[in-house]
Scaffold this active site. Sequence first.
Site, PDB file in Angstrom:
ATOM      1  N   ASN A   9     -36.264  23.215  40.447  1.00  0.00           N
ATOM      2  CA  ASN A   9     -35.637  22.026  41.024  1.00  0.00           C
ATOM      3  C   ASN A   9     -34.224  22.430  41.437  1.00  0.00           C
ATOM      4  O   ASN A   9     -33.342  22.576  40.596  1.00  0.00           O
ATOM      5  CB  ASN A   9     -35.613  20.907  39.977  1.00  0.00           C
ATOM      6  CG  ASN A   9     -34.846  19.693  40.462  1.00  0.00           C
ATOM      7  OD1 ASN A   9     -34.471  19.603  41.638  1.00  0.00           O
ATOM      8  ND2 ASN A   9     -34.603  18.753  39.572  1.00  0.00           N
ATOM      9  N   LYS A  11     -32.087  20.809  43.033  1.00  0.00           N
ATOM     10  CA  LYS A  11     -31.152  19.675  43.050  1.00  0.00           C
ATOM     11  C   LYS A  11     -30.343  19.698  44.362  1.00  0.00           C
ATOM     12  O   LYS A  11     -30.854  20.156  45.375  1.00  0.00           O
ATOM     13  CB  LYS A  11     -30.277  19.680  41.789  1.00  0.00           C
ATOM     14  CG  LYS A  11     -31.157  19.732  40.524  1.00  0.00           C
ATOM     15  CD  LYS A  11     -30.418  19.431  39.257  1.00  0.00           C
ATOM     16  CE  LYS A  11     -31.379  19.547  38.078  1.00  0.00           C
ATOM     17  NZ  LYS A  11     -30.799  19.138  36.817  1.00  0.00           N
ATOM     18  N   HIS A  95     -37.079  11.872  37.920  1.00  0.00           N
ATOM     19  CA  HIS A  95     -36.099  12.751  37.276  1.00  0.00           C
ATOM     20  C   HIS A  95     -35.004  11.893  36.630  1.00  0.00           C
ATOM     21  O   HIS A  95     -34.619  10.860  37.176  1.00  0.00           O
ATOM     22  CB  HIS A  95     -35.491  13.720  38.300  1.00  0.00           C
ATOM     23  CG  HIS A  95     -34.720  14.819  37.645  1.00  0.00           C
ATOM     24  ND1 HIS A  95     -33.434  14.638  37.190  1.00  0.00           N
ATOM     25  CD2 HIS A  95     -35.062  16.097  37.330  1.00  0.00           C
ATOM     26  CE1 HIS A  95     -33.016  15.769  36.624  1.00  0.00           C
ATOM     27  NE2 HIS A  95     -33.985  16.668  36.696  1.00  0.00           N
ATOM     28  N   GLU A  97     -31.942  12.186  36.599  1.00  0.00           N
ATOM     29  CA  GLU A  97     -30.791  11.947  37.478  1.00  0.00           C
ATOM     30  C   GLU A  97     -31.097  10.799  38.445  1.00  0.00           C
ATOM     31  O   GLU A  97     -30.206  10.021  38.802  1.00  0.00           O
ATOM     32  CB  GLU A  97     -30.418  13.248  38.205  1.00  0.00           C
ATOM     33  CG  GLU A  97     -29.750  14.223  37.223  1.00  0.00           C
ATOM     34  CD  GLU A  97     -29.984  15.695  37.510  1.00  0.00           C
ATOM     35  OE1 GLU A  97     -30.396  16.040  38.638  1.00  0.00           O
ATOM     36  OE2 GLU A  97     -29.759  16.514  36.597  1.00  0.00           O
ATOM     37  N   GLU A 167     -38.179  16.396  29.906  1.00  0.00           N
ATOM     38  CA  GLU A 167     -36.807  16.885  30.073  1.00  0.00           C
ATOM     39  C   GLU A 167     -35.866  16.015  29.238  1.00  0.00           C
ATOM     40  O   GLU A 167     -35.434  14.950  29.699  1.00  0.00           O
ATOM     41  CB  GLU A 167     -36.383  16.806  31.541  1.00  0.00           C
ATOM     42  CG  GLU A 167     -37.214  17.663  32.469  1.00  0.00           C
ATOM     43  CD  GLU A 167     -36.451  18.064  33.717  1.00  0.00           C
ATOM     44  OE1 GLU A 167     -36.401  19.264  34.007  1.00  0.00           O
ATOM     45  OE2 GLU A 167     -35.863  17.182  34.391  1.00  0.00           O
ATOM     46  N   GLY A 173     -28.696  20.803  32.063  1.00  0.00           N
ATOM     47  CA  GLY A 173     -27.428  21.297  32.581  1.00  0.00           C
ATOM     48  C   GLY A 173     -26.339  21.437  31.543  1.00  0.00           C
ATOM     49  O   GLY A 173     -25.170  21.611  31.870  1.00  0.00           O
ATOM     50  N   SER A 212     -32.147  23.372  30.514  1.00  0.00           N
ATOM     51  CA  SER A 212     -31.459  24.629  30.188  1.00  0.00           C
ATOM     52  C   SER A 212     -32.423  25.774  29.866  1.00  0.00           C
ATOM     53  O   SER A 212     -32.131  26.612  29.007  1.00  0.00           O
ATOM     54  CB  SER A 212     -30.457  24.421  29.048  1.00  0.00           C
ATOM     55  OG  SER A 212     -29.462  23.490  29.439  1.00  0.00           O
TER      56      SER A 212
HETATM   57  P1  13P Z   1     -31.200  22.713  34.012  1.00  0.00           P
HETATM   58  O1  13P Z   1     -32.269  23.785  33.937  1.00  0.00           O
HETATM   59  O2  13P Z   1     -30.069  23.074  34.908  1.00  0.00           O
HETATM   60  O3  13P Z   1     -30.799  22.261  32.649  1.00  0.00           O
HETATM   61  O4  13P Z   1     -31.901  21.442  34.712  1.00  0.00           O
HETATM   62  C1  13P Z   1     -33.129  21.015  34.262  1.00  0.00           C
HETATM   63  C2  13P Z   1     -33.645  19.992  35.223  1.00  0.00           C
HETATM   64  O5  13P Z   1     -33.130  18.905  35.308  1.00  0.00           O
HETATM   65  C3  13P Z   1     -34.784  20.359  36.066  1.00  0.00           C
HETATM   66  O6  13P Z   1     -35.301  19.246  36.716  1.00  0.00           O
END
Ligand code: 13P
Length: 249
Positions: A9, A11, A95, A97, A167, A173, A212
């Site tokens: 992803n 982003k 997601h 976010e 997640e 992150g 992560s």
């Molecule tokens: P990170 O791997 O940067 O923690 O992000 C995970 C994520 O949100 C994947 O959709």
Amino acid sequence: MRRPLIAGNWKMNGTRDSVSALIDGLLVGAVDVARAEMVVCPPAVFIAEAAARLDGGPIALGAQDLSEHAAGAYTGEVAGPMLADYGCRFVIIGHSERRAFHGEDNALVARKMTAAQAVGLTPIACVGETLEERESGATEAVIGRQIDALLDGPGVGALADAVVAYEPVWAIGTGLTATPDQAQAVHAFIRNRISARDATVAAGLRILYGGSVKGANAPELFTMDDIDGGLIGGAALDANEFLTICRAT
Ligand code: 13P
């Protein structure tokens, strides 16, 4: 036997040049990652470029979100048929976010699952608890509600053609990863919840871990019984790191 799946992803990152370089780097290394199914999910504006470069190769294309609507007056949205038109095979939905910054709730995520499947896209449906929810002992209640919205809306049959990603919001992150045991416990909970409706669908469902994941911690996570791959954020922006994660399956 569930084939491991590793999805990147990306982003809201990248430029035309960096996206092209990243895809080329992945394609060079992808030849010896036969076991895992690989997917990359670029920002929508780069999907055409990514589709052209990935065409016919071993890495599948996905999107990060889609509209619940198929077309019409929805300024700024991207519809499922548009993604399918460019050869996308997967789409991330729900997601954290999107849930946190765009007010997406469980009911909307359920409708997006239906919209994705209507055009043959495989949804990667994300669930996960916040740190506050985990610390108050609400993890299973929260994830139970997120999964039930899919079971009660699109229905358990829809999960036969879907992927679920666990997640934990506190691990995204942050550099904090759920321990393999913590992740496994939630993955087993998700599978059991679905199994109560349909054991065959539950047994075949791929449940990815995200939060992560890096080359260094992927092997431990992927040895757990109910972890069938990963949804990778930051580490997916580095071709070598992403390929290392893919080889860990
Ligand atoms: P990170 O791997 O940067 O923690 O992000 C995970 C994520 O949100 C994947 O959709």
